[in-house]
Design a protein around this motif. Sequence first.
Motif, PDB file in Angstrom:
ATOM      1  N   ALA A   1       0.872  -1.180   0.000  1.00 11.88           N
ATOM      2  CA  ALA A   1       0.000   0.000   0.000  1.00 11.88           C
ATOM      3  C   ALA A   1       0.901   1.220   0.000  1.00 11.88           C
ATOM      4  N   LEU A   2       0.496   2.219  -0.739  1.00 12.41           N
ATOM      5  CA  LEU A   2       1.227   3.485  -0.703  1.00 12.41           C
ATOM      6  C   LEU A   2       0.538   4.379   0.322  1.00 12.41           C
ATOM      7  N   MET A   3       1.296   4.830   1.302  1.00 13.45           N
ATOM      8  CA  MET A   3       0.743   5.712   2.325  1.00 13.45           C
ATOM      9  C   MET A   3       1.276   7.122   2.095  1.00 13.45           C
ATOM     10  N   ARG A   4       0.365   8.110   2.098  1.00 15.04           N
ATOM     11  CA  ARG A   4       0.785   9.512   2.138  1.00 15.04           C
ATOM     12  C   ARG A   4       1.010   9.850   3.598  1.00 15.04           C
ATOM     13  N   VAL A   5       2.241  10.206   3.912  1.00 17.17           N
ATOM     14  CA  VAL A   5       2.599  10.439   5.313  1.00 17.17           C
ATOM     15  C   VAL A   5       2.063  11.791   5.762  1.00 17.17           C
ATOM     16  N   THR A   6       1.348  11.808   6.864  1.00 21.26           N
ATOM     17  CA  THR A   6       0.866  13.092   7.390  1.00 21.26           C
ATOM     18  C   THR A   6       1.677  13.541   8.608  1.00 21.26           C
ATOM     19  N   THR A   7       2.158  12.579   9.382  1.00 18.56           N
ATOM     20  CA  THR A   7       3.041  12.908  10.513  1.00 18.56           C
ATOM     21  C   THR A   7       4.017  11.764  10.717  1.00 18.56           C
ATOM     22  N   THR A   8       5.249  12.125  11.054  1.00 16.88           N
ATOM     23  CA  THR A   8       6.211  11.092  11.425  1.00 16.88           C
ATOM     24  C   THR A   8       7.135  11.692  12.473  1.00 16.88           C
ATOM     25  N   THR A   9       8.173  10.928  12.852  1.00 14.25           N
ATOM     26  CA  THR A   9       9.046  11.420  13.910  1.00 14.25           C
ATOM     27  C   THR A   9      10.442  10.840  13.717  1.00 14.25           C
ATOM     28  N   ILE A  10      11.356  11.287  14.548  1.00  7.86           N
ATOM     29  CA  ILE A  10      12.737  10.804  14.505  1.00  7.86           C
ATOM     30  C   ILE A  10      12.984   9.947  15.733  1.00  7.86           C
ATOM     31  N   CYS A  11      13.678   8.841  15.515  1.00  8.45           N
ATOM     32  CA  CYS A  11      13.973   7.888  16.587  1.00  8.45           C
ATOM     33  C   CYS A  11      15.465   7.957  16.915  1.00  8.45           C
ATOM     34  N   GLY A  12      15.818   7.574  18.117  1.00 15.17           N
ATOM     35  CA  GLY A  12      17.234   7.475  18.478  1.00 15.17           C
ATOM     36  C   GLY A  12      18.000   6.598  17.504  1.00 15.17           C
ATOM     37  N   THR A  13      17.343   5.578  16.995  1.00 16.04           N
ATOM     38  CA  THR A  13      17.996   4.698  16.028  1.00 16.04           C
ATOM     39  C   THR A  13      18.363   5.458  14.754  1.00 16.04           C
ATOM     40  N   ASP A  14      17.511   6.396  14.354  1.00 18.16           N
ATOM     41  CA  ASP A  14      17.804   7.197  13.165  1.00 18.16           C
ATOM     42  C   ASP A  14      19.078   8.010  13.373  1.00 18.16           C
ATOM     43  N   VAL A  15      19.284   8.432  14.606  1.00 14.01           N
ATOM     44  CA  VAL A  15      20.503   9.196  14.901  1.00 14.01           C
ATOM     45  C   VAL A  15      21.723   8.290  14.781  1.00 14.01           C
ATOM     46  N   HIS A  16      21.592   7.058  15.287  1.00 17.55           N
ATOM     47  CA  HIS A  16      22.676   6.085  15.091  1.00 17.55           C
ATOM     48  C   HIS A  16      22.970   5.913  13.592  1.00 17.55           C
ATOM     49  N   ILE A  17      21.918   5.826  12.797  1.00 20.36           N
ATOM     50  CA  ILE A  17      22.093   5.669  11.347  1.00 20.36           C
ATOM     51  C   ILE A  17      22.797   6.887  10.772  1.00 20.36           C
ATOM     52  N   MET A  18      22.319   8.054  11.142  1.00 15.69           N
ATOM     53  CA  MET A  18      22.923   9.296  10.647  1.00 15.69           C
ATOM     54  C   MET A  18      24.421   9.312  10.942  1.00 15.69           C
ATOM     55  N   LYS A  19      24.774   8.899  12.154  1.00  9.40           N
ATOM     56  CA  LYS A  19      26.185   8.933  12.560  1.00  9.40           C
ATOM     57  C   LYS A  19      27.003   7.805  11.948  1.00  9.40           C
ATOM     58  N   GLY A  20      26.333   6.925  11.203  1.00  9.48           N
ATOM     59  CA  GLY A  20      27.052   5.819  10.594  1.00  9.48           C
ATOM     60  C   GLY A  20      27.323   4.680  11.564  1.00  9.48           C
ATOM     61  N   GLU A  21      26.715   4.736  12.742  1.00  4.68           N
ATOM     62  CA  GLU A  21      26.941   3.661  13.734  1.00  4.68           C
ATOM     63  C   GLU A  21      26.142   2.413  13.396  1.00  4.68           C
ATOM     64  N   TYR A  22      25.063   2.621  12.673  1.00  4.52           N
ATOM     65  CA  TYR A  22      24.292   1.485  12.172  1.00  4.52           C
ATOM     66  C   TYR A  22      24.241   1.670  10.666  1.00  4.52           C
ATOM     67  N   PRO A  23      24.807   0.721   9.898  1.00  2.00           N
ATOM     68  CA  PRO A  23      24.981   0.960   8.462  1.00  2.00           C
ATOM     69  C   PRO A  23      23.711   0.734   7.649  1.00  2.00           C
ATOM     70  N   VAL A  24      23.383   1.688   6.798  1.00  2.00           N
ATOM     71  CA  VAL A  24      22.317   1.493   5.792  1.00  2.00           C
ATOM     72  C   VAL A  24      22.866   1.990   4.454  1.00  2.00           C
ATOM     73  N   ALA A  25      22.138   1.650   3.401  1.00  2.99           N
ATOM     74  CA  ALA A  25      22.600   2.030   2.062  1.00  2.99           C
ATOM     75  C   ALA A  25      22.544   3.542   1.880  1.00  2.99           C
ATOM     76  N   GLU A  26      23.509   4.086   1.213  1.00  4.84           N
ATOM     77  CA  GLU A  26      23.494   5.515   0.863  1.00  4.84           C
ATOM     78  C   GLU A  26      22.254   5.765   0.013  1.00  4.84           C
ATOM     79  N   GLY A  27      21.549   6.816   0.346  1.00  3.10           N
ATOM     80  CA  GLY A  27      20.372   7.169  -0.430  1.00  3.10           C
ATOM     81  C   GLY A  27      19.074   6.572   0.091  1.00  3.10           C
ATOM     82  N   LEU A  28      19.173   5.712   1.087  1.00  2.00           N
ATOM     83  CA  LEU A  28      17.963   5.111   1.653  1.00  2.00           C
ATOM     84  C   LEU A  28      17.163   6.166   2.404  1.00  2.00           C
ATOM     85  N   THR A  29      15.850   6.142   2.218  1.00  2.00           N
ATOM     86  CA  THR A  29      14.993   7.025   3.002  1.00  2.00           C
ATOM     87  C   THR A  29      14.924   6.482   4.431  1.00  2.00           C
TER      88      THR A  29
END
Lengths: 358, 358, 358, 358
Positions: D31-59
């Motif tokens: 299903a395609l969801m149009r996002v109306t509200t979301t938030t940032i998680c501590g895990t996202d910060v780990h990802i941002m810092k490169g402490e948890y690896p994800v693909a470059e360009g991943l949303t």
Amino acid sequence: MARTMKAAVFAAKGRIALREKPVPEVGPLDALMRVTTTTICGTDVHIMKGEYPVAEGLTIGHEPVGVIERLGSAVKGYREGQRVIAGAITPSGHSNACLCGFCAQDGAGTAHGWKPMGGWRFGNTIDGCQAEYVLVPDAMANLAPVPDQLTDEQVLMCPDIMSTGFGGAESGAIRIGDTVAVFAQGPIGLCATAGAKLMGATRIIAVDRVPERLEMARRLGADEVVDFSKEDPVEAIRRLTEGRGVDVSIEALGLQSTFEAALRVLRPGGTLSSLGVYSTDLRIPLDAFAAGLGDHRIITTLCPGGKERMRRLMSVISSGRVDLKPLVTHRFRLDQIEEAYDLFSHQRDGVLKVAITP
Amino acid sequence: MARTMKAAVFAAKGRIALREKPVPEVGPLDALMRVTTTTICGTDVHIMKGEYPVAEGLTIGHEPVGVIERLGSAVKGYREGQRVIAGAITPSGHSNACLCGFCAQDGAGTAHGWKPMGGWRFGNTIDGCQAEYVLVPDAMANLAPVPDQLTDEQVLMCPDIMSTGFGGAESGAIRIGDTVAVFAQGPIGLCATAGAKLMGATRIIAVDRVPERLEMARRLGADEVVDFSKEDPVEAIRRLTEGRGVDVSIEALGLQSTFEAALRVLRPGGTLSSLGVYSTDLRIPLDAFAAGLGDHRIITTLCPGGKERMRRLMSVISSGRVDLKPLVTHRFRLDQIEEAYDLFSHQRDGVLKVAITP
Amino acid sequence: MARTMKAAVFAAKGRIALREKPVPEVGPLDALMRVTTTTICGTDVHIMKGEYPVAEGLTIGHEPVGVIERLGSAVKGYREGQRVIAGAITPSGHSNACLCGFCAQDGAGTAHGWKPMGGWRFGNTIDGCQAEYVLVPDAMANLAPVPDQLTDEQVLMCPDIMSTGFGGAESGAIRIGDTVAVFAQGPIGLCATAGAKLMGATRIIAVDRVPERLEMARRLGADEVVDFSKEDPVEAIRRLTEGRGVDVSIEALGLQSTFEAALRVLRPGGTLSSLGVYSTDLRIPLDAFAAGLGDHRIITTLCPGGKERMRRLMSVISSGRVDLKPLVTHRFRLDQIEEAYDLFSHQRDGVLKVAITP
Amino acid sequence: MARTMKAAVFAAKGRIALREKPVPEVGPLDALMRVTTTTICGTDVHIMKGEYPVAEGLTIGHEPVGVIERLGSAVKGYREGQRVIAGAITPSGHSNACLCGFCAQDGAGTAHGWKPMGGWRFGNTIDGCQAEYVLVPDAMANLAPVPDQLTDEQVLMCPDIMSTGFGGAESGAIRIGDTVAVFAQGPIGLCATAGAKLMGATRIIAVDRVPERLEMARRLGADEVVDFSKEDPVEAIRRLTEGRGVDVSIEALGLQSTFEAALRVLRPGGTLSSLGVYSTDLRIPLDAFAAGLGDHRIITTLCPGGKERMRRLMSVISSGRVDLKPLVTHRFRLDQIEEAYDLFSHQRDGVLKVAITP
């Protein structure tokens, strides 16, 4: 020369009478408790009416709050003068049933260690606590010190009503987010309602017909109330749950009609947690039971007892999570107990529970 | 031009007939299985007799062993030609019921996600597997690859009989050292007996009256057998347990008499695990139920399904812990299925289960 | 004039010595058991070596089989001359811990009712049973009659080895169809292997390096064995499970290496059931723990005790499901006990367990 | 011509950037969801810092509230325009792990059906929801309709923070009357505190050092708070519990120090429920672990997901039992998301959670 005391005894079918009896002798594992507050249970009324047989002359009552008067020679870890309660169920701690966690079915003294309802001794197989003094058997397993900040009336529901009602919620294995229906809002049903809330049910539907009881149910946690004299509770609950049914239903009255309704409102895979003391065979309608294929569960619970149970229930009171004081609607002295039985057994004057003070 | 296949359908009350039907179309989430072996269940006999209603013309049967003929466009993780089984219950995996672990009450498509027995689709709400081909819905949740070393007949009991019988032992939460009574030793009762042994029950009492079934019960784990045509099973079990009763009793027939006996033999705090498909209201005798105060539990179980369940059951077979091949007493080709129904429904010739090979 | 008896006591670091001591006085809740057979535990060797501190002069041993010599004045339900065992853990039955089912952490006598390992008294905080007589505290909770048909050696593993090993399987909550790895096949590991089979595990992988122990593991239920001196057990188990890992792993040695391997072989959501007595801090490797996100469970278990536990374990023996007699590889008289310690502590001559007869 | 949308992607170590990406194609089960509200998680910060690896360009992002924009061809039971949420964990429903109830370890597509953390897909293995649109996989298992009366911000904590925090309380198997310690009062710890209260804990001790967080802990259910910058929390909790320790401790930070403290404060037989994402090996001190003999349990939990979980959590909000709106301390538009990350990752300005509105 033995001291004597006043005690309310089963005198004859239909009659509880106050008598003088000797203050009990204290055996090595016993404790003598001076009762400061006690109460009358629906079960006591069954006993009075002769519907549940006990020996003539037996002291009635199983919900004691008091002070340790004397300790048996082998009892350690307590001191005389300490404020304590004991549960309605007084496990030995050493029977096979107890060692499996089934304190209420304690078979101490039997060959195999199990006895139906064997843990219920006060006012059933030994003298109870509607008296100035009561002998607590297996004291080390049963005496629970009362925190200083709690009054007698605050802990008066712990020995039976609260332990039983909460037990109904616990046996239902209520989970966060459950929808729960509680059938009948007498003292035990009200405690089941409070217990369901305490365990995380988020939609609690209380059923009764007495407006004061439905109002009290709301105070203790019900989100919605159904007056069964005004609408069919099964239909009402189906409507409220949009056809899904409830995760757990709690039966707290002891009639075929409530048992059956509690089964009919379950979702597939739901649990009927039964607290009622029934007086007839029960019928399970084929359709309500999905012919045995609905993954339904029917669980019965007799009041859990023992000092650890009492400690936990008092900690609920101490925490302020639940306030059961409003259940005490009337107060009597022990020498007015016949009057108290008269009021309580006829459910006059909006009575929920009475406090009796020797 | 659609291909056709042979299929045993509900033709009319009292009659299963072999017909030509189109081979099913494969939707994106489906798999088409070519059936290599299947069997007849007691439930199919109820359907044949019109006691459980299904649509006229529906293909009957819910115990398929076969080979993947074609995979739906969205199905991943399988390959055509793979040997597989699917459970009698085919959960969607995505309903609210499934996501709570209640696959058998799968309410996919309903507003709230629960439906009594909704996970039972084969031969009930969709075409079943007594046919040359069967369409497996939600294939990714349901197709379980068969290990090479296992024959069709070795895994033929997994989809229903074994899953249900073992489910009865599991719902009883049997523990090491338990005493267990199993009422009726038809195919499901025999599997319950085997399941009880597999979970660590150390005294298993099997009840039936057919000598061959009692003998098979001994082979599968019963320590003692009671022929109810020769002695009252409740008295026999009380005697064998020296008055204590059993920890768990399993009802595997679906009658008032066995349900009641299963309740009467419980120790206080015991569990009645019910597998029977009942056809009448049930009565709970007041005394057997300790008036609701015996801490008894009555648990019903509908056959657990899904590929993980099938994988686990096949691992039991692979391990050699349990050998259910002896349950297959007779073999028929699909075009002899009417004859097979005749034999099976009349329980002639010592039949336990039949194998049907298209 | 007090009678005396022979008893093996902790004499000094490195030395168990046989001494004359008075036969104990019997308090009201005690029973005096005349020991007919006992054994030496790995824990006793730790005590001998001074690795686990006990009082100088304490009688060692916690696995008694014997006969009731005398009963305390308040003990009911037994008779002198009766054959009995008591568990290594002797719960009071009345502490808060006991009333929650945590007998091994029995805090009788403490303010709050919990004490780490408080249920272990024999040969730890009170005199043990490597002696002619042993005093059993809280006799009514602890004395379990031995069925006539069982010999001393048949029940000799019940008090500790079997209760602990089976406890490891039980704490792992093993289910039908589970894959289980058991690390180390000493007496406790062997009982864990037997327990895993008894609960329905269908693929049991036993790890050790002693060929006789691996062979015994096969006899008791292992489907596959891994000799860790020949291959890395983590890699071997990953290979055997095709990368999936095991549902439950049981640690039965007490080293960092086995603890870590037991964690590494778990599937996501798996349970590490730990029985080892560790002597160093433990390390949880980040990767093996999925950074805390693997839904892993680590459960530790101290030997369950009490008479109901003993009854259940003896019923396993009676049923013939498990035969632990082969674990008794050597026999000594009590006056040869120093020799027995020498053999056992050096694991010479293929010793698994020794029987000591006063 | 594909439409485009704005999305916050992992651009490089240390950098989340807003980019234009194509609106995703909708597969049959999506299903395609149009996002109306979301938030940032501590895990996202780990990802941002490169402490948890994800693909470059991943949303990035895994906590979506929105509206159904388009349904896959095989998706039934929903309608476009419906307000929905999906959990951070999006189970397939059909893997072996899912069919055992371990949705977070969903191994759909693997040979055996288990994968560590495999259920976590959004912003990890597939594009996440800090974007104008997000594709929800296995939509029928994951889309949970939002009741009309609830605002976006009211349900914004359900997908992760509330599910994880409550999961910590649930994995601790908290019972009525338990004493519980919660280490760290960030958003997840605060939800664990709220969950502990909701399950019936009657003494909840919250540990942190930020006064606003301790104050919020009190609002959500803590009975007592310990500022670990002012006193040693282990000593403080021992004092508060009079030496007994807590029944359950919840670790909600992910450090050796909190893990160790959470173990040290347990009573014998207690449970450490671990929610932290650790970044180093962990050490279990021998004494805190009673050498492996304390009947301790260590349970880890990854955020439970799926639509039924979301339904239940939203029913907690609807019921008014818990109000998590105060956790939203700051609000940003999607095009300010880099600013939001800056604030959130530095925990400036008393931030607890931010709301992001595309």
